[in-house]
Design a protein around this motif. Structure first.
Motif, PDB file in Angstrom:
ATOM      1  N   LEU A 169      13.997 -19.598  15.330  1.00  0.00           N
ATOM      2  CA  LEU A 169      13.989 -18.038  15.277  1.00  0.00           C
ATOM      3  C   LEU A 169      14.382 -17.356  13.898  1.00  0.00           C
ATOM      4  O   LEU A 169      15.137 -17.624  13.208  1.00  0.00           O
ATOM      5  CB  LEU A 169      15.112 -17.739  16.269  1.00  0.00           C
ATOM      6  N   GLU A 170      13.331 -16.346  13.516  1.00  0.00           N
ATOM      7  CA  GLU A 170      13.890 -15.744  12.327  1.00  0.00           C
ATOM      8  C   GLU A 170      14.363 -14.197  12.853  1.00  0.00           C
ATOM      9  O   GLU A 170      14.069 -13.767  13.906  1.00  0.00           O
ATOM     10  CB  GLU A 170      12.469 -15.451  11.592  1.00  0.00           C
ATOM     11  N   TYR A 171      15.186 -13.761  11.963  1.00  0.00           N
ATOM     12  CA  TYR A 171      15.594 -12.324  12.303  1.00  0.00           C
ATOM     13  C   TYR A 171      15.919 -11.421  11.094  1.00  0.00           C
ATOM     14  O   TYR A 171      15.869 -12.029   9.990  1.00  0.00           O
ATOM     15  CB  TYR A 171      16.849 -12.508  13.092  1.00  0.00           C
ATOM     16  N   ARG A 172      16.049 -10.159  11.350  1.00  0.00           N
ATOM     17  CA  ARG A 172      16.529  -9.292  10.209  1.00  0.00           C
ATOM     18  C   ARG A 172      17.795  -9.675   9.787  1.00  0.00           C
ATOM     19  O   ARG A 172      18.670  -9.764  10.450  1.00  0.00           O
ATOM     20  CB  ARG A 172      16.340  -7.825  10.802  1.00  0.00           C
ATOM     21  N   ARG A 173      17.936  -9.594   8.570  1.00  0.00           N
ATOM     22  CA  ARG A 173      19.402  -9.932   8.111  1.00  0.00           C
ATOM     23  C   ARG A 173      19.821  -8.818   7.105  1.00  0.00           C
ATOM     24  O   ARG A 173      19.001  -7.663   6.845  1.00  0.00           O
ATOM     25  CB  ARG A 173      19.150 -11.409   7.027  1.00  0.00           C
ATOM     26  N   ALA A 174      21.102  -8.741   6.871  1.00  0.00           N
ATOM     27  CA  ALA A 174      21.603  -7.583   5.990  1.00  0.00           C
ATOM     28  C   ALA A 174      20.823  -7.280   4.717  1.00  0.00           C
ATOM     29  O   ALA A 174      20.662  -8.721   3.921  1.00  0.00           O
ATOM     30  CB  ALA A 174      23.092  -7.931   5.677  1.00  0.00           C
ATOM     31  N   GLY A 175      20.364  -6.460   4.247  1.00  0.00           N
ATOM     32  CA  GLY A 175      19.462  -6.129   3.222  1.00  0.00           C
ATOM     33  C   GLY A 175      18.302  -6.206   3.399  1.00  0.00           C
ATOM     34  O   GLY A 175      17.041  -6.145   2.431  1.00  0.00           O
ATOM     35  N   ASN A 176      17.818  -6.778   4.438  1.00  0.00           N
ATOM     36  CA  ASN A 176      16.394  -6.936   4.963  1.00  0.00           C
ATOM     37  C   ASN A 176      16.046  -6.038   6.509  1.00  0.00           C
ATOM     38  O   ASN A 176      15.512  -6.561   7.048  1.00  0.00           O
ATOM     39  CB  ASN A 176      16.023  -8.336   5.083  1.00  0.00           C
ATOM     40  N   GLY A 177      16.744  -4.860   6.612  1.00  0.00           N
ATOM     41  CA  GLY A 177      16.767  -4.434   7.844  1.00  0.00           C
ATOM     42  C   GLY A 177      17.775  -4.799   9.034  1.00  0.00           C
ATOM     43  O   GLY A 177      17.473  -4.108   9.917  1.00  0.00           O
ATOM     44  N   GLY A 178      18.341  -5.685   8.572  1.00  0.00           N
ATOM     45  CA  GLY A 178      19.272  -6.095   9.331  1.00  0.00           C
ATOM     46  C   GLY A 178      20.701  -5.664   9.570  1.00  0.00           C
ATOM     47  O   GLY A 178      21.022  -4.500   8.955  1.00  0.00           O
ATOM     48  N   GLY A 179      21.844  -6.610   9.565  1.00  0.00           N
ATOM     49  CA  GLY A 179      23.255  -6.113   9.535  1.00  0.00           C
ATOM     50  C   GLY A 179      23.605  -5.634  11.085  1.00  0.00           C
ATOM     51  O   GLY A 179      23.030  -6.286  12.076  1.00  0.00           O
ATOM     52  N   TRP A 180      24.312  -4.511  11.051  1.00  0.00           N
ATOM     53  CA  TRP A 180      24.740  -3.938  12.254  1.00  0.00           C
ATOM     54  C   TRP A 180      24.035  -2.778  12.746  1.00  0.00           C
ATOM     55  O   TRP A 180      23.615  -1.806  11.716  1.00  0.00           O
ATOM     56  CB  TRP A 180      26.254  -3.644  12.582  1.00  0.00           C
ATOM     57  N   PRO A 181      23.383  -2.791  14.035  1.00  0.00           N
ATOM     58  CA  PRO A 181      23.218  -3.598  15.023  1.00  0.00           C
ATOM     59  C   PRO A 181      22.055  -4.466  14.765  1.00  0.00           C
ATOM     60  O   PRO A 181      21.863  -5.295  15.743  1.00  0.00           O
ATOM     61  CB  PRO A 181      23.338  -2.795  16.124  1.00  0.00           C
ATOM     62  N   GLY A 182      21.236  -4.252  13.692  1.00  0.00           N
ATOM     63  CA  GLY A 182      19.814  -5.132  14.035  1.00  0.00           C
ATOM     64  C   GLY A 182      19.935  -6.454  13.934  1.00  0.00           C
ATOM     65  O   GLY A 182      18.927  -6.999  14.903  1.00  0.00           O
ATOM     66  N   THR A 183      20.340  -7.124  13.396  1.00  0.00           N
ATOM     67  CA  THR A 183      20.529  -8.574  13.308  1.00  0.00           C
ATOM     68  C   THR A 183      21.025  -9.098  14.816  1.00  0.00           C
ATOM     69  O   THR A 183      20.295  -9.933  15.166  1.00  0.00           O
ATOM     70  CB  THR A 183      21.528  -9.187  12.222  1.00  0.00           C
ATOM     71  N   PHE A 184      22.157  -8.424  15.306  1.00  0.00           N
ATOM     72  CA  PHE A 184      22.225  -8.835  16.568  1.00  0.00           C
ATOM     73  C   PHE A 184      21.361  -8.572  17.875  1.00  0.00           C
ATOM     74  O   PHE A 184      21.102  -9.224  18.812  1.00  0.00           O
ATOM     75  CB  PHE A 184      23.673  -8.008  16.895  1.00  0.00           C
ATOM     76  N   GLN A 185      20.754  -7.333  17.634  1.00  0.00           N
ATOM     77  CA  GLN A 185      19.663  -7.040  18.429  1.00  0.00           C
ATOM     78  C   GLN A 185      18.548  -7.891  18.420  1.00  0.00           C
ATOM     79  O   GLN A 185      17.776  -8.341  19.467  1.00  0.00           O
ATOM     80  CB  GLN A 185      18.972  -5.624  18.228  1.00  0.00           C
ATOM     81  N   ASP A 186      18.192  -8.337  17.232  1.00  0.00           N
ATOM     82  CA  ASP A 186      17.205  -9.451  17.073  1.00  0.00           C
ATOM     83  C   ASP A 186      17.264 -10.551  17.592  1.00  0.00           C
ATOM     84  O   ASP A 186      16.444 -11.367  18.294  1.00  0.00           O
ATOM     85  CB  ASP A 186      17.044  -9.751  15.450  1.00  0.00           C
ATOM     86  N   ILE A 187      18.719 -11.172  17.452  1.00  0.00           N
ATOM     87  CA  ILE A 187      19.079 -12.644  17.970  1.00  0.00           C
ATOM     88  C   ILE A 187      18.781 -12.357  19.675  1.00  0.00           C
ATOM     89  O   ILE A 187      18.210 -13.377  20.249  1.00  0.00           O
ATOM     90  CB  ILE A 187      20.435 -12.924  17.908  1.00  0.00           C
ATOM     91  N   LEU A 188      19.143 -11.472  20.246  1.00  0.00           N
ATOM     92  CA  LEU A 188      19.140 -11.188  21.886  1.00  0.00           C
ATOM     93  C   LEU A 188      17.347 -11.134  22.070  1.00  0.00           C
ATOM     94  O   LEU A 188      17.166 -11.606  23.022  1.00  0.00           O
ATOM     95  CB  LEU A 188      20.130 -10.350  22.266  1.00  0.00           C
ATOM     96  N   ALA A 189      16.898 -10.363  21.246  1.00  0.00           N
ATOM     97  CA  ALA A 189      15.513 -10.133  21.751  1.00  0.00           C
ATOM     98  C   ALA A 189      14.699 -11.337  21.460  1.00  0.00           C
ATOM     99  O   ALA A 189      13.844 -11.650  22.194  1.00  0.00           O
ATOM    100  CB  ALA A 189      14.913  -9.081  20.751  1.00  0.00           C
ATOM    101  N   GLY A 190      14.974 -12.058  20.299  1.00  0.00           N
ATOM    102  CA  GLY A 190      14.307 -13.522  19.862  1.00  0.00           C
ATOM    103  C   GLY A 190      14.464 -14.335  21.209  1.00  0.00           C
ATOM    104  O   GLY A 190      13.539 -15.079  21.431  1.00  0.00           O
ATOM    105  N   ILE A 191      15.693 -14.349  21.794  1.00  0.00           N
ATOM    106  CA  ILE A 191      15.844 -15.406  22.657  1.00  0.00           C
ATOM    107  C   ILE A 191      15.296 -14.863  24.102  1.00  0.00           C
ATOM    108  O   ILE A 191      14.526 -15.655  24.658  1.00  0.00           O
ATOM    109  CB  ILE A 191      17.434 -15.602  23.048  1.00  0.00           C
ATOM    110  N   ASP A 192      15.300 -13.714  24.175  1.00  0.00           N
ATOM    111  CA  ASP A 192      14.662 -13.105  25.510  1.00  0.00           C
ATOM    112  C   ASP A 192      13.028 -13.521  25.305  1.00  0.00           C
ATOM    113  O   ASP A 192      12.457 -13.195  26.548  1.00  0.00           O
ATOM    114  CB  ASP A 192      15.085 -11.520  25.687  1.00  0.00           C
ATOM    115  N   LYS A 193      12.581 -13.523  24.110  1.00  0.00           N
ATOM    116  CA  LYS A 193      11.046 -13.649  24.170  1.00  0.00           C
ATOM    117  C   LYS A 193      10.562 -14.817  24.837  1.00  0.00           C
ATOM    118  O   LYS A 193       9.412 -15.094  25.259  1.00  0.00           O
ATOM    119  CB  LYS A 193      10.780 -13.849  22.603  1.00  0.00           C
TER     120      LYS A 193
END
Length: 265
Positions: free
Chosen positions: A68-92
Motif C-alpha cells: 500500500l502506498e499513501y500520501r505522506r506529510a509533505g506529499n499531500g498527507g499528514g493529518w488527516p490525509g495519511t490516515f484517510q488513505d490507510i483506511l481507504a487503501g485497506i477498504d479497496k
C-alpha cells in the motif's frame, strides 16, 4: 510464479496499491490478504518501494499481499490525509476480492516503523469515534469497511505521545500532525494507537534489539498498556537493526513472515 496488479484507490498519484498473488489452482481462493504498510517516519522521502520486496516474498510463500502506498506529510498527507488513505487503501480490498479471488475473512497488516504505527492504528478503526473530535476535517466513515483481523508491527512507533516527547526523527510526530499535542490534543489522541486500546484483534509487536531508529520503548509501552484488554499484544524481540525487519533474508524478517502466516491460518 507471482502475479502483480496495480490498482488506484483515489485520484492522487500516491493513492494506489500493488497486489502480489501466488498462483492458485483452478477455482481456488487466496487464504486472506497481507496489507504491507511501509515506513519512513510518515515523510515523502520513502515510499512503497520499501514494501515491495516483502510483498513479493509473501506471495512467493503462498500469501496474497497488498503493498500500500499513501500520501505522506509533505506529499499531500499528514493529518488527516495519511490516515484517510490507510483506511481507504485497506477498504479497496473489498473491490478486489471478487476479481482476484481474495478471501477477506483474514486481513492481516504487516507494518514497518511508521507503517507499524499506521497498521496498529487501523486495527482500532472501530474505536475512533470514541476518541474525541479532531480539529478541522475528520476521518469519515472510520468504523465502516474492511476490518483487520491481526497485525504484525515491525519496530512500530506505537506510542505516539512517547515519540513526540522523545522528538524522534527531528519532530516527526509534530510534522505528521502539523503541530504539537499542546496545540492539537484532539488529533494527537485520535492518531495514537495507545488511545484505541483495548483491541479485540491480535497484535505482535516485533522489535529489533539493535534498532537505533525506533527505541524498544515504543513497543514495550504499547504491549504493557494492552495487557488488561481481551487480546493482549505480544512483544517479540528479534536480532538485527531497524532495517533487518525488511530484509527478506534476515532472521528478523523471517520471524515476521512466520507470524503473519500464523495469523492467516
Amino acid at each position: 510464479m507471482t502475479r502483480r496488479y496495480r490498482h488506484d484507490y483515489g485520484d492522487d498519484p500516491s493513492q494506489w496499491g500493488e497486489l502480489f498473488l501466488p498462483d492458485l489452482p483452478v477455482g481456488g481462493r487466496h487464504r486472506g490478504v497481507v496489507v504491507v504498510i511501509h515506513g519512513g517516519y510518515w515523510r515523502s522521502t520513502y515510499g512503497a518501494e520499501l514494501g515491495e520486496p516483502l510483498a513479493k516474498d509473501l506471495a512467493e510463500h503462498g500469501m496474497a499481499a497488498w503493498n500500500l502506498e499513501y500520501r505522506r506529510a509533505g506529499n499531500g498527507g499528514g493529518w488527516p490525509g495519511t490516515f484517510q488513505d490507510i483506511l481507504a487503501g485497506i477498504d479497496k480490498l473489498a473491490d478486489l476480492a471478487a476479481p482476484h479471488a481474495l478471501d477477506l475473512g483474514r486481513v492481516v497488516a504487516l507494518g514497518h516503523s511508521a507503517g507499524g504505527h499506521l497498521a496498529v492504528w487501523a486495527a482500532g478503526r472501530n474505536r475512533l469515534e470514541g476518541l474525541g473530535p479532531a480539529e478541522g476535517s475528520q476521518v469519515e466513515n472510520s468504523t465502516d469497511g474492511v476490518r483487520l483481523t491481526g497485525v504484525v508491527s515491525q519496530s512500530g512507533v506505537l506510542n505516539l505521545g512517547g515519540a513526540e516527547r522523545l522528538s524522534l526523527s527531528d519532530g516527526a510526530v509534530a510534522n505528521l500532525l502539523a503541530g504539537p499535542s499542546s496545540e492539537f490534543p484532539g488529533r494527537h489522541r485520535m492518531a495514537d494507537p495507545m488511545a484505541a486500546l483495548p483491541l479485540d484483534v491480535p497484535v505482535y509487536a516485533v522489535h529489533a534489539l539493535g534498532d537505533d531508529d525506533v527505541p524498544l520503548s515504543m513497543s514495550t509501552t504499547y504491549v504493557e498498556a494492552s495487557q488488561a484488554g481481551p487480546v493482549p499484544a505480544q512483544l517479540v524481540r528479534v536480532p538485527g537493526d531497524h532495517f533487518a525487519l525488511i530484509d527478506v533474508t534476515a532472521e528478523a524478517y523471517l520471524t515476521c513472515r512466520e507470524l503473519v502466516g500464523g495469523l492467516l491460518r
